[in-house]
Motif scaffolding. Structure first.
Motif, PDB file in Angstrom:
ATOM      1  N   ALA A 109      40.611  32.731  26.152  1.00  0.00           N
ATOM      2  CA  ALA A 109      39.571  33.425  26.917  1.00  0.00           C
ATOM      3  C   ALA A 109      38.180  33.147  26.367  1.00  0.00           C
ATOM      4  O   ALA A 109      37.182  33.511  26.985  1.00  0.00           O
ATOM      5  N   PHE A 301      41.498  39.222  35.105  1.00  0.00           N
ATOM      6  CA  PHE A 301      41.513  37.774  35.303  1.00  0.00           C
ATOM      7  C   PHE A 301      40.195  37.184  34.814  1.00  0.00           C
ATOM      8  O   PHE A 301      39.124  37.734  35.065  1.00  0.00           O
ATOM      9  N   HIS A 302      40.314  36.063  34.111  1.00  0.00           N
ATOM     10  CA  HIS A 302      39.156  35.453  33.457  1.00  0.00           C
ATOM     11  C   HIS A 302      38.982  34.028  33.961  1.00  0.00           C
ATOM     12  O   HIS A 302      39.901  33.210  33.874  1.00  0.00           O
ATOM     13  N   ASP A 327      30.475  34.840  29.986  1.00  0.00           N
ATOM     14  CA  ASP A 327      31.282  33.920  30.776  1.00  0.00           C
ATOM     15  C   ASP A 327      30.700  33.723  32.167  1.00  0.00           C
ATOM     16  O   ASP A 327      29.894  34.516  32.648  1.00  0.00           O
ATOM     17  N   TYR A 350      33.392  38.113  30.220  1.00  0.00           N
ATOM     18  CA  TYR A 350      33.425  38.736  31.536  1.00  0.00           C
ATOM     19  C   TYR A 350      34.751  38.441  32.232  1.00  0.00           C
ATOM     20  O   TYR A 350      35.287  37.338  32.132  1.00  0.00           O
ATOM     21  N   CYS A 351      35.284  39.440  32.915  1.00  0.00           N
ATOM     22  CA  CYS A 351      36.533  39.268  33.647  1.00  0.00           C
ATOM     23  C   CYS A 351      36.518  40.210  34.842  1.00  0.00           C
ATOM     24  O   CYS A 351      35.605  41.023  34.995  1.00  0.00           O
ATOM     25  N   SER A 352      37.533  40.087  35.688  1.00  0.00           N
ATOM     26  CA  SER A 352      37.614  40.928  36.873  1.00  0.00           C
ATOM     27  C   SER A 352      39.039  41.420  37.053  1.00  0.00           C
ATOM     28  O   SER A 352      39.995  40.677  36.819  1.00  0.00           O
ATOM     29  N   MET A 380      42.884  29.793  35.994  1.00  0.00           N
ATOM     30  CA  MET A 380      42.245  30.951  35.378  1.00  0.00           C
ATOM     31  C   MET A 380      43.258  31.622  34.458  1.00  0.00           C
ATOM     32  O   MET A 380      44.445  31.288  34.465  1.00  0.00           O
ATOM     33  N   GLN A 382      45.161  35.033  32.871  1.00  0.00           N
ATOM     34  CA  GLN A 382      45.517  36.434  33.050  1.00  0.00           C
ATOM     35  C   GLN A 382      45.391  37.089  31.679  1.00  0.00           C
ATOM     36  O   GLN A 382      45.943  36.590  30.690  1.00  0.00           O
ATOM     37  N   ILE A 407      40.272  41.591  24.078  1.00  0.00           N
ATOM     38  CA  ILE A 407      40.801  40.892  25.249  1.00  0.00           C
ATOM     39  C   ILE A 407      41.833  39.872  24.772  1.00  0.00           C
ATOM     40  O   ILE A 407      41.585  39.126  23.826  1.00  0.00           O
TER      41      ILE A 407
END
Length: 417
Positions: A109, A301-302, A327, A350-352, A380, A382, A407
Motif C-alpha cells: 500500500a 480499497f487502495h 496517494d 488514501y483509500c476508499s 488495486m 484490498q 493499514i
C-alpha cells in the motif's frame, strides 16, 4: 523534559492515560516495523536463499503468462510490472520449499509513498541527550510519549536532537536531512527518514551499519524499508484461502467494532489474490479473521497511481513538504475542493471503502505481454484499516490513514482493463 527520576514513577491512569491502550499502540507500531528486513538481509547477496530466489524469479518471468487473471503467473507479471513502474526490482521465492526470505507484501500500500523509513534498534537510550534513561517499562512508555509529543508539536528535545546528530554523522549528511518519524518501546526504537536517500545508495549500507554501531553504544540492529532496496515476495503469498473471483453483483456487510461499524462492499467482477498475512503480525489475526469478528479492521480499497502537485493546486515545493505521501486517490476531487479535503485530513495513505470509487480512472493500469498478445490489467489493493487510525470524510467515500502501521494489504485485485 521531565527529569529521569520521575520517568519510573508508578503509572497513574488519571494523569498518564490508559496503560492498556498505551501498550496496545506500541505493539501496533512494533508489529509494522518488525516486518522490515535488516541491513544484513538486504546486502548479503551471497546467501544461498538469495541466489535461489534470483533463479526462481527468472524461471517465473522468463515465460509469457497466459493472460488469464485467475492464474498465478499472470498475477506475478502484473506485480512485477507495477513495481517496475516505480523503478523497483523485486524477487519471488517459495517458502513452501524452504527458501524463506522476508516477505514484503505488507508494504504494497506504500508503493506511492516517499515516506520510507529506516529503523534503529537500541538496547536503551542511556547516554542520549545526557539522559540516564528509564529503568522500567512504565518509564520507557512515559519517555516515548514525551518524545512523540515533542515530535508532534515540532518541539526540540535533547534526546531527539542527539539521535538526529548521531544519525546524520552515520549517514554522512546534514542533520536537517534526518527526520524522526516514530519512537516505540521493546527496547528503544527510532524510525526515521533520510531526505533524498535512494535505492542507488544500497551499496553504502554495510558502511552505514558500521557507522551506526560506532555512533550508538547501545546498537542492536538497523532495518530498512523494503521499498528502499529490493523487496521479496513469497510466491505462496497468493494464499488459496484468500483467493477469490467475485461475482458481478455487489454484496455489503458491516465490519468493525460494535457501534463503530463501516460498510464493506465486495469488489464485484475482480479476481483477488489473497496475501499470506495470517500469523504475520505479532498482535494476532483478529484484525482480519474470522470475518465480522468484532475486532476486525475496516475493509477498503487502495489505488496504485500517483498524486502530483497539480492534483492539489499546489506548487511543487509546497506539495513535497506537505503531501509527499498522499496517494493518488486524493486527486479524484476537483481542484476546488481537493485542497479542502487534503487540508482537512493531512498526509497519509488514501483509500476508499467503495471499490467503484477508485475505478473512476484512478486505479493503476499495468500492461503485460501475454500468450494472447499485449493485455492491460487494472490493479488495486484490498486493505484492512485500523478503526482507531483512520479519518473519514463527511461523504464517506474517501479515507486517509496517517500512519502506515494502521493499514494492511491483504489482497491484490486484478481484472482486465
Amino acid at each position: 523534559p521531565e527529569p529521569d527520576q520521575f520517568l519510573d514513577n508508578d503509572w497513574d491512569e488519571k494523569n498518564d492515560g490508559s496503560l492498556e491502550l498505551t501498550k496496545k499502540a506500541h505493539i501496533q507500531v512494533k508489529a509494522y516495523y518488525d516486518n522490515f528486513p535488516s541491513i544484513d538481509d538486504v546486502t548479503n547477496d551471497t546467501r544461498q536463499e538469495v541466489k535461489q530466489a534470483k533463479a526462481f524469479t527468472d524461471s517465473i518471468l522468463q515465460n509469457l503468462p497466459s493472460g488469464n487473471v485467475t492464474e498465478r503467473a499472470t498475477a506475478c507479471h502484473v506485480l512485477k510490472n507495477l513495481l517496475e513502474a516505480q523503478n523497483i526490482q523485486c524477487l519471488f521465492y517459495d517458502s513452501k520449499h524452504g527458501k524463506d526470505l522476508r516477505d514484503s507484501s505488507g508494504i504494497l500500500a506504500e508503493i506511492d509513498s516517499k515516506e520510507r523509513p529506516f529503523v534503529l534498534k537500541l538496547n536503551n537510550c542511556k547516554g542520549l541527550g545526557g539522559s540516564m534513561g528509564p529503568k522500567t517499562e512504565h518509564g520507557a512508555l512515559r519517555l516515548s510519549r514525551i518524545l512523540l509529543d515533542a515530535l508532534e508539536k515540532n518541539e526540540s528535545h535533547p534526546v531527539i536532537e542527539d539521535v538526529r546528530k548521531r544519525l546524520s554523522e552515520a549517514h554522512r549528511t546534514n542533520k536537517e536531512n534526518i527526520s524522526v518519524k516514530s519512537i516505540y518501546v521493546g527496547s528503544f526504537n527510532v524510525a526515521y527518514t533520510v531526505k533524498d536517500w535512494t535505492p542507488d545508495a544500497v551499496e553504502s549500507l554495510p558502511e552505514l551499519e558500521k557507522n551506526l554501531k560506532d555512533k550508538f553504544e547501545q546498537f542492536v540492529a538497523a532495518k530498512i524499508h523494503p521499498l528502499l532496496c529490493r523487496p521479496a515476495f513469497d510466491i505462496s503469498f497468493f494464499d488459496k484461502q484468500g483467493n477469490k473471483t467475485f461475482s458481478d453483483s455487489y454484496e455489503t456487510h458491516q465490519v468493525g467494532p460494535p457501534g463503530k461499524t463501516q460498510t464493506y462492499i465486495s469488489p464485484a467482477g475482480w479476481t483477488r489474490y489473497g496475501l499470506k498475512v495470517l500469523d504475520k503480525y505479532s498482535n494476532g489475526n483478529n484484525w482480519l479473521h474470522p470475518f465480522q469478528d468484532p475486532r476486525n479492521w475496516y475493509r477498503a480499497f487502495h489505488g496504485t497511481g500517483h498524486a502530483s502537485a497539480d492534483d492539489f493546486n499546489k506548487s511543487k515545493q509546497s506539495f513535497d513538504q506537505q503531501y509527499a505521501s498522499v496517494d493518488a486517490l486524493g486527486s479524484i476531487y476537483k481542484t476546488g475542493f481537493r485542497s479542502a479535503r487534503v487540508a482537512a485530513f493531512g498526509a497519509g495513505v488514501y483509500c476508499s471503502p467503495d471499490p467503484k470509487f477508485p475505478e473512476k480512472g484512478y486505479v493503476g493500469v499495468v500492461q503485460c505481454d501475454t500468450q494472447q498478445g499485449k493485455k492491460k490489467f487494472k490493479c488495486m489493493l484490498q486493505v484492512a484499516v485500523n478503526p482507531d487510525g483512520v479519518r473519514i470524510a463527511t461523504d464517506k467515500e474517501i479515507w486517509v490513514v496517517p500512519n502506515p502501521e494502521d493499514i494492511r494489504p491483504y489482497g491484490i485485485l486484478i481484472k482486465e482493463a
